[in-house]
Design a protein around this motif. Structure first.
Motif, PDB file in Angstrom:
ATOM      1  N   TYR A   1       1.403   6.009  18.329  1.00 53.10           N
ATOM      2  CA  TYR A   1       1.469   4.740  19.068  1.00 53.10           C
ATOM      3  C   TYR A   1       0.083   4.355  19.599  1.00 53.10           C
ATOM      4  O   TYR A   1      -0.263   3.174  19.652  1.00 53.10           O
ATOM      5  CB  TYR A   1       2.479   4.833  20.212  1.00 53.10           C
ATOM      6  CG  TYR A   1       3.873   5.225  19.755  1.00 53.10           C
ATOM      7  CD1 TYR A   1       4.447   4.631  18.633  1.00 53.10           C
ATOM      8  CD2 TYR A   1       4.604   6.205  20.415  1.00 53.10           C
ATOM      9  CE1 TYR A   1       5.715   4.999  18.193  1.00 53.10           C
ATOM     10  CE2 TYR A   1       5.873   6.575  19.985  1.00 53.10           C
ATOM     11  CZ  TYR A   1       6.420   5.979  18.874  1.00 53.10           C
ATOM     12  OH  TYR A   1       7.659   6.343  18.439  1.00 53.10           O
ATOM     13  N   GLN A   2      -0.712   5.340  19.975  1.00 51.56           N
ATOM     14  CA  GLN A   2      -2.092   5.065  20.394  1.00 51.56           C
ATOM     15  C   GLN A   2      -2.881   4.480  19.215  1.00 51.56           C
ATOM     16  O   GLN A   2      -3.641   3.510  19.375  1.00 51.56           O
ATOM     17  CB  GLN A   2      -2.759   6.358  20.887  1.00 51.56           C
ATOM     18  CG  GLN A   2      -4.201   6.190  21.332  1.00 51.56           C
ATOM     19  CD  GLN A   2      -4.341   5.307  22.563  1.00 51.56           C
ATOM     20  OE1 GLN A   2      -3.568   5.434  23.513  1.00 51.56           O
ATOM     21  NE2 GLN A   2      -5.323   4.396  22.552  1.00 51.56           N
ATOM     22  N   GLY A   3      -2.677   5.034  18.027  1.00 56.05           N
ATOM     23  CA  GLY A   3      -3.322   4.492  16.835  1.00 56.05           C
ATOM     24  C   GLY A   3      -2.887   3.058  16.553  1.00 56.05           C
ATOM     25  O   GLY A   3      -3.705   2.215  16.166  1.00 56.05           O
TER      26      GLY A   3
ATOM     27  N   GLN B   1       0.849  -1.184   0.000  1.00 58.48           N
ATOM     28  CA  GLN B   1       0.000   0.000   0.000  1.00 58.48           C
ATOM     29  C   GLN B   1       0.891   1.243   0.000  1.00 58.48           C
ATOM     30  O   GLN B   1       1.660   1.433   0.940  1.00 58.48           O
ATOM     31  CB  GLN B   1      -0.862   0.027   1.273  1.00 58.48           C
ATOM     32  CG  GLN B   1      -1.787  -1.163   1.424  1.00 58.48           C
ATOM     33  CD  GLN B   1      -3.052  -1.010   0.587  1.00 58.48           C
ATOM     34  OE1 GLN B   1      -3.488   0.110   0.321  1.00 58.48           O
ATOM     35  NE2 GLN B   1      -3.613  -2.128   0.179  1.00 58.48           N
ATOM     36  N   VAL B   2       0.789   2.051  -1.048  1.00 57.25           N
ATOM     37  CA  VAL B   2       1.515   3.325  -1.057  1.00 57.25           C
ATOM     38  C   VAL B   2       0.598   4.350  -0.409  1.00 57.25           C
ATOM     39  O   VAL B   2      -0.342   4.855  -1.036  1.00 57.25           O
ATOM     40  CB  VAL B   2       1.934   3.729  -2.476  1.00 57.25           C
ATOM     41  CG1 VAL B   2       2.657   5.071  -2.449  1.00 57.25           C
ATOM     42  CG2 VAL B   2       2.830   2.645  -3.080  1.00 57.25           C
ATOM     43  N   VAL B   3       0.861   4.633   0.853  1.00 56.71           N
ATOM     44  CA  VAL B   3      -0.116   5.357   1.659  1.00 56.71           C
ATOM     45  C   VAL B   3       0.597   5.961   2.879  1.00 56.71           C
ATOM     46  O   VAL B   3       1.649   5.480   3.303  1.00 56.71           O
ATOM     47  CB  VAL B   3      -1.225   4.365   2.121  1.00 56.71           C
ATOM     48  CG1 VAL B   3      -0.654   3.268   3.015  1.00 56.71           C
ATOM     49  CG2 VAL B   3      -2.369   5.056   2.828  1.00 56.71           C
ATOM     50  N   ASP B   4       0.029   6.993   3.427  1.00 57.47           N
ATOM     51  CA  ASP B   4       0.514   7.560   4.685  1.00 57.47           C
ATOM     52  C   ASP B   4       0.218   6.563   5.812  1.00 57.47           C
ATOM     53  O   ASP B   4      -0.947   6.231   6.065  1.00 57.47           O
ATOM     54  CB  ASP B   4      -0.227   8.882   4.928  1.00 57.47           C
ATOM     55  CG  ASP B   4       0.198   9.566   6.230  1.00 57.47           C
ATOM     56  OD1 ASP B   4       0.841   8.919   7.073  1.00 57.47           O
ATOM     57  OD2 ASP B   4      -0.131  10.760   6.389  1.00 57.47           O
ATOM     58  N   GLY B   5       1.261   6.106   6.480  1.00 65.83           N
ATOM     59  CA  GLY B   5       1.100   5.096   7.522  1.00 65.83           C
ATOM     60  C   GLY B   5       0.169   5.538   8.640  1.00 65.83           C
ATOM     61  O   GLY B   5      -0.571   4.725   9.212  1.00 65.83           O
ATOM     62  N   ILE B   6       0.183   6.816   8.951  1.00 69.88           N
ATOM     63  CA  ILE B   6      -0.669   7.322  10.035  1.00 69.88           C
ATOM     64  C   ILE B   6      -2.143   7.175   9.648  1.00 69.88           C
ATOM     65  O   ILE B   6      -2.966   6.727  10.437  1.00 69.88           O
ATOM     66  CB  ILE B   6      -0.309   8.795  10.345  1.00 69.88           C
ATOM     67  CG1 ILE B   6       1.125   8.854  10.891  1.00 69.88           C
ATOM     68  CG2 ILE B   6      -1.300   9.409  11.329  1.00 69.88           C
ATOM     69  CD1 ILE B   6       1.702  10.244  11.035  1.00 69.88           C
ATOM     70  N   LYS B   7      -2.442   7.515   8.408  1.00 66.55           N
ATOM     71  CA  LYS B   7      -3.812   7.363   7.924  1.00 66.55           C
ATOM     72  C   LYS B   7      -4.203   5.880   7.850  1.00 66.55           C
ATOM     73  O   LYS B   7      -5.309   5.480   8.239  1.00 66.55           O
ATOM     74  CB  LYS B   7      -3.932   8.020   6.539  1.00 66.55           C
ATOM     75  CG  LYS B   7      -5.354   7.987   5.972  1.00 66.55           C
ATOM     76  CD  LYS B   7      -5.474   8.811   4.706  1.00 66.55           C
ATOM     77  CE  LYS B   7      -6.920   8.810   4.206  1.00 66.55           C
ATOM     78  NZ  LYS B   7      -7.518   7.472   4.077  1.00 66.55           N
ATOM     79  N   TYR B   8      -3.273   5.059   7.376  1.00 72.07           N
ATOM     80  CA  TYR B   8      -3.569   3.632   7.227  1.00 72.07           C
ATOM     81  C   TYR B   8      -3.909   2.998   8.579  1.00 72.07           C
ATOM     82  O   TYR B   8      -4.862   2.227   8.704  1.00 72.07           O
ATOM     83  CB  TYR B   8      -2.388   2.904   6.570  1.00 72.07           C
ATOM     84  CG  TYR B   8      -2.719   1.474   6.255  1.00 72.07           C
ATOM     85  CD1 TYR B   8      -3.390   1.128   5.078  1.00 72.07           C
ATOM     86  CD2 TYR B   8      -2.392   0.456   7.149  1.00 72.07           C
ATOM     87  CE1 TYR B   8      -3.737  -0.179   4.810  1.00 72.07           C
ATOM     88  CE2 TYR B   8      -2.732  -0.862   6.886  1.00 72.07           C
ATOM     89  CZ  TYR B   8      -3.399  -1.169   5.710  1.00 72.07           C
ATOM     90  OH  TYR B   8      -3.748  -2.469   5.456  1.00 72.07           O
ATOM     91  N   ILE B   9      -3.112   3.350   9.568  1.00 69.91           N
ATOM     92  CA  ILE B   9      -3.341   2.842  10.926  1.00 69.91           C
ATOM     93  C   ILE B   9      -4.735   3.261  11.413  1.00 69.91           C
ATOM     94  O   ILE B   9      -5.488   2.466  11.971  1.00 69.91           O
ATOM     95  CB  ILE B   9      -2.249   3.430  11.868  1.00 69.91           C
ATOM     96  CG1 ILE B   9      -0.908   2.764  11.626  1.00 69.91           C
ATOM     97  CG2 ILE B   9      -2.663   3.351  13.328  1.00 69.91           C
ATOM     98  CD1 ILE B   9      -0.792   1.395  12.209  1.00 69.91           C
ATOM     99  N   HIS B  10      -5.059   4.513  11.160  1.00 69.75           N
ATOM    100  CA  HIS B  10      -6.340   5.062  11.617  1.00 69.75           C
ATOM    101  C   HIS B  10      -7.523   4.336  10.980  1.00 69.75           C
ATOM    102  O   HIS B  10      -8.584   4.156  11.599  1.00 69.75           O
ATOM    103  CB  HIS B  10      -6.382   6.564  11.298  1.00 69.75           C
ATOM    104  CG  HIS B  10      -7.589   7.262  11.832  1.00 69.75           C
ATOM    105  ND1 HIS B  10      -8.713   7.486  11.061  1.00 69.75           N
ATOM    106  CD2 HIS B  10      -7.871   7.748  13.063  1.00 69.75           C
ATOM    107  CE1 HIS B  10      -9.621   8.101  11.802  1.00 69.75           C
ATOM    108  NE2 HIS B  10      -9.142   8.265  13.024  1.00 69.75           N
ATOM    109  N   ASP B  11      -7.331   3.916   9.729  1.00 64.69           N
ATOM    110  CA  ASP B  11      -8.435   3.304   8.970  1.00 64.69           C
ATOM    111  C   ASP B  11      -8.550   1.798   9.176  1.00 64.69           C
ATOM    112  O   ASP B  11      -9.433   1.153   8.602  1.00 64.69           O
ATOM    113  CB  ASP B  11      -8.238   3.560   7.460  1.00 64.69           C
ATOM    114  CG  ASP B  11      -8.383   5.032   7.113  1.00 64.69           C
ATOM    115  OD1 ASP B  11      -8.893   5.791   7.968  1.00 64.69           O
ATOM    116  OD2 ASP B  11      -7.975   5.426   6.008  1.00 64.69           O
TER     117      ASP B  11
END
Lengths: 276, 276
Positions: A172-174, A134-144
């Protein structure tokens, strides 16, 4: 003419390596990417002027970010690497027969493409059918993706530029929320010599979220100070309490072996004191 | 003007450090001696172009060459350092109350004098009344002092120039004879990344002389590859069999603590394979 590549790892100190040739240079959307061929370490991937990985010593980092978590979890089926576009951590995770899906969430698709082209020993397993790139922002991916993963590795660059958010408590919470009830995370945590304040903060942040927090180190010649570290947050399994008879000896490792699964948490005294 | 000191640790790789000023330079009878002040590591002692010790990271080397042997021996009274003119290993040995005499056998008196003048935190204990400083060829000193010591440390420079003989089997045989019946030796053994053949040979040589041979490593930023190692030969005591309740927690250490006394012998896989 002799060409030498010098990385200033701090304002006042660095490493220098003789170059056979420069292979590729570009400015991607996110960072400058250089691939160079060195006499000492083979091919070297450099992002924004910082060595990310080399042919000769990449095994230390990729084995050590991976096997402590994977060999502590009882049955890792669905796993994730945030960052790590070179594919080395994915390669190590696939050594566990329990793995059904390994997701790579890398923000910079060019790192993936160039690694596949020029660093096939590291990136070659990204084409494995179990891998979901997945070419994606890791922060967004984690959130989703809540409650989705057994193991998550944070294989980030240094805490500057695109990776700053990967060292924040919110992230880290995500990750905690993206992990299943018995999930484990490991984040690369920089050098105890050069990043002591960051290490103390990251450890404290992860310990404020996860019931079990562990920290370990290993020797990586081309990384700043040669001593590198990782922080583990775990919801259920403690690496120090695993049944050693159940540990897997992963295939083809050169640094990690199951005999060090517990001893690696015994730190140099000054390093242990960073966590107090 | 910015001055940087660069040490080529191999033909193709090195470290580079920003200089505040050069403190002293001379050619002694045996080697070139440089003392420089660096921004990153404080004062640095450089022999024949190779970093020997620095203010900031010297504790790793000096603690790790010393405490594994000293804390394994039941009652070290008479101890010897061959080489080690900076006095750091002697300083660590004096932390054991059992020590009555600590001999320093250093071939180059100028290293001792300059260390006392410019590196007092390291060399300051050379004036302790228990210390006997001998400016002498260590090989000759060993030969002339049979059955004399409880612990002998070989704190040599790299295996070039004056130190070549300190890596030879004959020398280790001489050390065996200079030790008492329950004596222990430790020799610094270079980098597993850059000196693998030497490590294999030294280990084999020491194992052919001593009934117990052990090898361990630690992280030293300013030494080649950042990973350094030592080989122990012991006539009676095995560091892996010591009663942990009897270990001493030596005062003021920053790397060694007794919790690592046994775990430090669990090696990275590729390092352990050098000893087979």
């Amino acid at each position: 003419m002799e060409l030498w590549y010098t990385e200033k790892q701090t304002e006042n100190y660095g490493i220098t390596a003789k170059i056979e040739n420069t292979i590729h240079t570009e400015q991607s959307e996110f960072q400058r990417i250089d691939l160079i061929e060195t006499k000492q370490w083979g091919k070297m991937l450099v992002l924004d002027g910082m060595v990310m990985t080399t042919d000769k010593d990449e095994f230390v980092y990729h084995e050590m970010i991976t096997h402590l978590a994977m060999n502590t979890h009882a049955n890792p089926k669905r796993v994730l690497v945030v960052g790590g576009g070179d594919g080395g951590a994915i390669r190590e995770m696939l050594k566990y027969p329990s793995v059904e899906t390994a997701v790579l969430a890398e923000i910079d698709g060019r790192v993936i493409e160039l690694s596949k082209e020029y660093l096939p020993e590291i990136a070659g397993k990204l084409d494995d059918p179990r891998v979901d790139v997945q070419v994606v922002d890791g922060i967004k991916y984690i959130h989703d993706n809540k409650n989705s993963f057994d193991v998550i590795l944070v294989d980030s660059t240094e805490p500057v530029g695109p990776a700053v958010g990967l060292f924040a408590r919110d992230f880290y919470q995500g990750i905690f929320e993206a992990l299943k009830d018995d999930g484990i995370m490991v984040a690369q945590s920089e050098s105890p010599w050069f990043n002591s304040e960051l290490i103390t903060r990251v450890y404290k942040d992860i310990a404020s979220i996860f019931p079990i927090t562990r920290y370990y180190s290993a020797s990586i010649p081309t990384y700043p100070s040669g001593l590198w570290s990782w922080t583990m947050g775990s919801k259920k399994y403690d690496p120090l309490e695993v049944d050693e008879a159940k540990l897997i000896e992963p295939e083809g490792t050169k640094y990690y072996h199951k005999a060090m699964h517990k001893t690696v948490f015994t730190l140099p005294k000054f390093v242990g004191e960073l966590l107090k």
